[in-house]
Write an enzyme that holds these catalytic residues in place. Structure first.
Site, PDB file in Angstrom:
ATOM      1  N   ARG A  77     116.638 104.714 129.430  1.00 26.77           N
ATOM      2  CA  ARG A  77     117.768 104.271 128.604  1.00 26.77           C
ATOM      3  C   ARG A  77     118.519 103.125 129.274  1.00 26.77           C
ATOM      4  NH1 ARG A  77     119.667 109.021 125.297  1.00 26.77           N
ATOM      5  NH2 ARG A  77     118.461 110.823 125.915  1.00 26.77           N
ATOM      6  N   ARG A  92     131.351 109.170 128.392  1.00 23.98           N
ATOM      7  CA  ARG A  92     131.980 107.853 128.529  1.00 23.98           C
ATOM      8  C   ARG A  92     133.327 107.919 127.817  1.00 23.98           C
ATOM      9  NH1 ARG A  92     127.593 104.784 124.628  1.00 23.98           N
ATOM     10  NH2 ARG A  92     128.036 105.922 122.715  1.00 23.98           N
ATOM     11  N   CYS A 126     154.450  78.355 120.451  1.00 27.67           N
ATOM     12  CA  CYS A 126     154.606  78.756 119.059  1.00 27.67           C
ATOM     13  C   CYS A 126     153.349  78.521 118.231  1.00 27.67           C
ATOM     14  CB  CYS A 126     155.784  78.036 118.417  1.00 27.67           C
ATOM     15  SG  CYS A 126     155.633  76.243 118.437  1.00 27.67           S
ATOM     16  N   LYS A 180     126.810 104.356 131.853  1.00 22.02           N
ATOM     17  CA  LYS A 180     126.024 105.588 131.722  1.00 22.02           C
ATOM     18  C   LYS A 180     125.576 106.089 133.091  1.00 22.02           C
ATOM     19  CE  LYS A 180     123.541 106.072 128.119  1.00 22.02           C
ATOM     20  NZ  LYS A 180     122.544 105.790 127.077  1.00 22.02           N
ATOM     21  N   TYR A 227     158.942  83.137 126.517  1.00 26.23           N
ATOM     22  CA  TYR A 227     158.577  83.881 125.315  1.00 26.23           C
ATOM     23  C   TYR A 227     157.323  83.294 124.676  1.00 26.23           C
ATOM     24  CZ  TYR A 227     160.437  79.992 122.523  1.00 26.23           C
ATOM     25  OH  TYR A 227     160.650  78.755 121.973  1.00 26.23           O
ATOM     26  N   GLY A 233     124.068 101.737 120.716  1.00 26.61           N
ATOM     27  CA  GLY A 233     122.933 101.410 119.864  1.00 26.61           C
ATOM     28  C   GLY A 233     122.427  99.984 119.954  1.00 26.61           C
ATOM     29  N   MET A 277     121.153  98.311 122.625  1.00 29.38           N
ATOM     30  CA  MET A 277     119.980  98.088 123.472  1.00 29.38           C
ATOM     31  C   MET A 277     118.987  99.229 123.287  1.00 29.38           C
ATOM     32  SD  MET A 277     121.704  96.412 126.867  1.00 29.38           S
ATOM     33  CE  MET A 277     123.002  97.617 126.969  1.00 29.38           C
ATOM     34  N   HIS A 319     125.575 105.998 113.908  1.00 27.73           N
ATOM     35  CA  HIS A 319     125.733 104.610 114.342  1.00 27.73           C
ATOM     36  C   HIS A 319     126.824 103.911 113.536  1.00 27.73           C
ATOM     37  CE1 HIS A 319     124.785 100.263 113.978  1.00 27.73           C
ATOM     38  NE2 HIS A 319     124.614 100.366 115.274  1.00 27.73           N
ATOM     39  N   SER A 322     158.863  74.022 123.608  1.00 26.00           N
ATOM     40  CA  SER A 322     157.970  74.973 122.935  1.00 26.00           C
ATOM     41  C   SER A 322     156.608  74.309 122.845  1.00 26.00           C
ATOM     42  CB  SER A 322     158.494  75.324 121.544  1.00 26.00           C
ATOM     43  OG  SER A 322     157.635  76.257 120.926  1.00 26.00           O
TER      44      SER A 322
END
Length: 896
Positions: free
Chosen positions: A97, A351, A843, A27, A863, A106, A108, A467, A776
């Site tokens: 703020r 934002r 895997c 912010k 992979y 919302g 904080m 919200h 693997s």
């Protein structure tokens, strides 16, 4: 030189920039940036996140120089505006703020209208010429400050407001007069005195430091902690505090407040999407206290009150221009907050807007077409975790449905579940495995844990930017908001709508795309992935280097995996096939056999079934590699454990109960995870693995010979700890493979490798690689054996470990890079030192976790393999890994 903790912005100049988010929070950095590019931003200053760090490090005390810096910057605001903080004649009021570097909507605390007391309120009356507005602002400040800073239960003052409206016979706050608000301020202060035993502070300086402390303190409130845990935001980032001159949207009908997105955050459609309220303050829109109206005619419905485009056309046109400026400047969809005071527009926030996965993809693709961003940026804009929303079923359009209400389509998706009315109920039910829909009049930040646990959220009040809507979209949860038809009765645990009563435990279905609420459960259909999704995934495959396979045990799973872009199968678990109804009897016959011949006889019955399984999978994965793991679990898992089940099996197989019980007891193990399983079964009962290898090779040879397939079966031997296990079983497998190929008269290329799932195997991988043509990493078991944890039991305490910060992540969800990850790296390095062309993958389910995929890219795996529905997630994460590595190299080169 003393450290700088406060950064000013105002009058077209700022000490911060958008790049300073780590220091100023999102912010603060964006307020500075908007000021610098000439947008109308009320002046103010940001107290940096460094102060938050010091605040918690030093037992909630501030750096010694902070007070002087704050006072100096208050004076700068005063000079710009010609007002003075605490002055009875021309009082300056400010907002206080929060603002972390990652958006936490919302979570904080915020305090508005700070600086009001019994004296300065008279100055506001003189300045505004509006006594009602002044006392409305004052009562709002007392309500907010007493709750946020003093810890007062907000409902205690809300009760007084409701009583006042009842006394006056009115329903809306806007119907109360100046005298009413003035009287309420007195009543509020009296109730605070009675409840807390202390006076409401009159000194504006005391008010300011109380609010600053509360905002820093809110970084560690429970809802913020929960939100950070859910979104993987580090606790040590801290929050900044923004102190800014107040502008008022509640001074009359030429005033307004609103929230907007530069594109639709649900669909990604390129139109200006937002809501506003005339004569209101910002929290009225975000909290859903009043249901707001659309800012423009684009989504204007019959019966709506006029849009901002119609009511305040000049301000609307100015806002449209600012929308274009912001998108071109930030090159991303923006979430903005604005206030109009006496016909003058002010920007309070911008934002990068939270969006659904569908919107994220559309916006990225569209912005490439529009020339705003390049292809690489588009790929990085789509979060791998978000894709999960797209890969699951939606409501079947042909299924019957009983629609009982319709609200706003606040967050897309479909969800069915049992109705609950509190966040705690939702969380408790989810822990029991129940699917629930959280129903609230309106949500608040305290509901965050229940919203996360629920399948979907339904609110009676609130708009598309409330919200509930914003948080649900960020979580990928289905949400229907502002469903004014439903009347929620918390005491009775029910809601009513059009003569229908829905009670706690009843099932409802939500459609977040249409806003429909339906009674009962509505069937679903598989996801349809075309258009923009295909465009972005084609780009993904252009940039990724890591291969992506799937874990699939059936032809259906294999087909799904291929449809999702899998490049082969990284794990087929053969034991799942053993449990099929048509073969479990033969499996049990094999287990109960007294000798090798008896086992071979039973295995001969299983062979054609296993071969059929493999033919089905190979056919679906034509020309792609398929890794098949030979039998892994201990044999007792295939036998019944309960007396009644043993008796039933005894009758079916014609074997005495005593013999069955004896076999069950003989096979019982105290710790089967570390017992007679995997390659240990192959060594002691080689005929089992011989049958499976024969089935694999016969399937491959038949398809090669009869259908012209090119198949490379990868035969994987599990749980190897010493190379001698692998050398013995490899020799057996090679003999069977050669015999089968000779019988069919064809040559099929095949590989024999192993699963690295024990720490010892990773440490002696150089020896094992002499016999293995591929590795693997079975990271599920490797995590268990490295941590000494049972995955099946760890759920009792691992969530608490994460909550308390003992572990940053559940190691079964995201790979433990410093422990398990190091074993993977050691195994890779040692294995390739012996066999340079060693193919290596993983895997475990970590193969579908974005952070784990990025780690696998870094350590040089070939992979990853994951469940079919996570294949697109892994593909995108692999592209992110390659692009981030490239960006890092470019940055390093620029630095050099």
């Amino acid at each position: 030189m003393a450290a700088k903790y406060v950064y000013f912005f105002g009058n077209g100049a700022a000490e911060g920039t958008a790049e300073m988010k780590a220091l100023l929070g999102g912010k603060g950095a964006n307020l500075a940036e908007m000021t610098s590019i000439g947008l109308p931003v009320p002046p103010g200053f940001t107290i940096s996140t460094d102060v938050c760090t010091e605040f918690y490090k030093n037992d909630r005390t501030y750096p010694a120089t902070l007070q002087a810096e704050v006072e100096a910057n208050i004076r700068r605001i005063e000079e710009l505006l010609g007002k003075k903080f605490g002055d009875p004649g021309t009082p300056l009021l400010v907002s206080v703020r929060s603002g972390a570097r990652a958006s936490m909507p919302g979570m904080m605390d915020t305090v508005l209208n700070l600086g009001l007391n019994d004296t300065t309120v008279q100055g506001i009356i003189r300045q505004s010429g509006d006594e009602r507005f002044a006392y409305d602002a004052y009562r709002r400040f007392v309500q907010m400050y007493s709750n946020v800073v003093m810890g007062m239960n907000g409902s205690l003052l809300e009760e007084l407001l409701e009583q006042k409206k009842e006394e006056k016979g009115v329903h809306l706050d806007t119907e109360l007069t100046a005298a009413d608000w003035k009287e309420l301020v007195g009543r509020y202060k009296a109730r605070i005195r009675e409840t807390l035993g202390s006076e409401f502070p009159e000194d504006p300086k005391e008010q300011l430091w109380g609010a600053i402390g509360a905002v820093f303190g809110s970084w560690m409130n429970q809802r913020a902690i929960t939100y950070r845990r859910l979104h993987n935001i580090p606790a040590d980032w801290g929050t900044a505090v923004n102190v800014q001159a107040m502008v008022f949207g509640n001074m009359g009908n030429d005033c307004a407040t609103g929230v907007a997105f530069t594109r639709d955050p649900s669909t990604g459609e390129n139109y200006f999407y937002g809501e506003y309220l005339v004569n209101a303050q910002g929290e009225d829109v975000v909290a859903g206290i009043r249901t707001p109206q659309p800012i423009n005619r684009a989504k204007h419905k019959d019966g709506d009150l006029p849009s901002m485009e119609e009511v305040l056309p000049e301000c609307y046109q100015q806002l449209v221009k600012i929308r274009d400026i912001l998108e071109k400047h930030y090159k991303d969809m923006q979430d903005i907050e604005f206030t109009i005071e006496k016909g003058k527009l002010f920007m309070l926030q911008t934002r990068n807007g939270k969006r659904t996965s569908r919107a994220s993809i559309k916006i990225a693709v569209d912005m490439v077409k529009e020339g705003l961003i390049d292809e690489k940026t588009a790929v990085l804009r789509v979060s791998p975790g978000q894709l999960d929303q797209l890969l699951h079923p939606s409501l079947d359009p042909k299924a019957p449905r009983q629609v009982i209400a319709k609200g706003l389509p606040a967050s897309p998706g479909a969800a069915s579940g049992e109705v609950v009315f509190t966040a705690d109920e939702a969380e408790s039910a989810a822990k029991l495995g129940l699917k629930v829909i959280l129903v609230r009049v309106e949500t608040s930040p305290e509901d965050i844990h229940g919203m996360h646990a629920a399948q979907g959220i339904l609110t009676a009040r609130g708009g598309m930017t409330s919200h509930a809507a914003v948080v649900a979209r960020g979580m990928g949860k289905c949400c229907v908001a502002g469903c004014g038809e439903i009347k929620v009765d918390y005491a009775a645990h029910e809601f009513t709508v059009n003569g229908i009563t829905v009670r706690k435990g009843d099932t409802v279905t939500l459609d977040g795309g249409t806003g429909e609420v339906m009674l009962g459960q509505v069937p679903t259909v598989p996801p349809q992935l075309t258009g923009d999704f295909k465009t972005i995934m084609d780009l993904v495959d252009t940039y990724r280097k890591l291969g992506v396979r799937a874990n699939a045990d059936t032809p259906k799973d294999a087909r799904t995996a291929r449809d999702f872009g899998a490049e082969g199968i990284g794990l087929t678990r053969t034991e799942h096939m053993f449990f099929e109804a048509d073969r479990i009897a033969a499996v049990r016959e094999m287990i109960l056999a007294e000798d090798v011949e008896g086992r071979k006889k039973a295995l001969a019955k299983i062979l054609p079934m296993q071969k059929g399984d493999f033919i089905g999978i190979f056919r679906e994965m034509k020309d792609l590699p398929v890794t098949i793991r030979l039998l892994d679990p201990p044999l007792h898992e295939f036998l019944p454990q309960e007396d009644k089940d043993i008796e039933a099996l005894s009758k079916t197989m014609g074997v005495s109960v005593e013999k069955l019980k004896h076999k069950v007891e003989y096979l019982h193990e105290f710790n089967p995870m570390l017992g007679h399983r995997g390659c240990r079964l192959g060594v002691t009962f080689p005929e089992i693995y011989d049958m499976q290898v024969r089935a694999i090779m016969e399937a491959a040879c038949e398809l090669t010979k009869n259908e012209g397939f090119t198949i490379v079966p990868e035969i994987m031997i599990p749980l190897v700890a010493v190379v001698e296990e692998l050398s013995t079983l490899r020799a057996n497998a090679v003999a069977v493979c050669e015999e089968v190929m000779a019988g069919y008269g064809v040559q099929v290329k095949y590989l024999i490798g192993t699963m690295i799932e024990l720490p010892r195997a990773a440490l002696v991988a150089d020896e094992i690689a002499r016999e293995a043509e591929f590795f693997s990493f079975g990271t599920n078991d490797l995590t268990q054996t490295t941590f000494g944890l049972s995955r099946d039991d760890a759920g009792k305490f691992l969530p608490l470990y994460v909550e308390k910060g003992v572990l940053q992540e559940d190691p079964f969800v995201s790979i433990d890079q410093t422990g398990v990850g190091q074993l993977v790296k050691i195994g890779c390095d040692k294995g390739r030192a012996t066999r340079g062309n060693l193919k290596i993958g993983i895997c475990g389910e970590h193969g579908g976790d974005p952070a784990s995929v990025i780690f696998c890219h870094k350590v040089g795996l070939n992979y990853v393999s994951c469940s079919p529905f996570r294949v697109p997630i892994a593909r995108l994460a692999a592209a992110h890994a390659a692009l981030l590595e490239q960006l890092g190299s470019e940055q390093a080169n620029r630095t050099v």
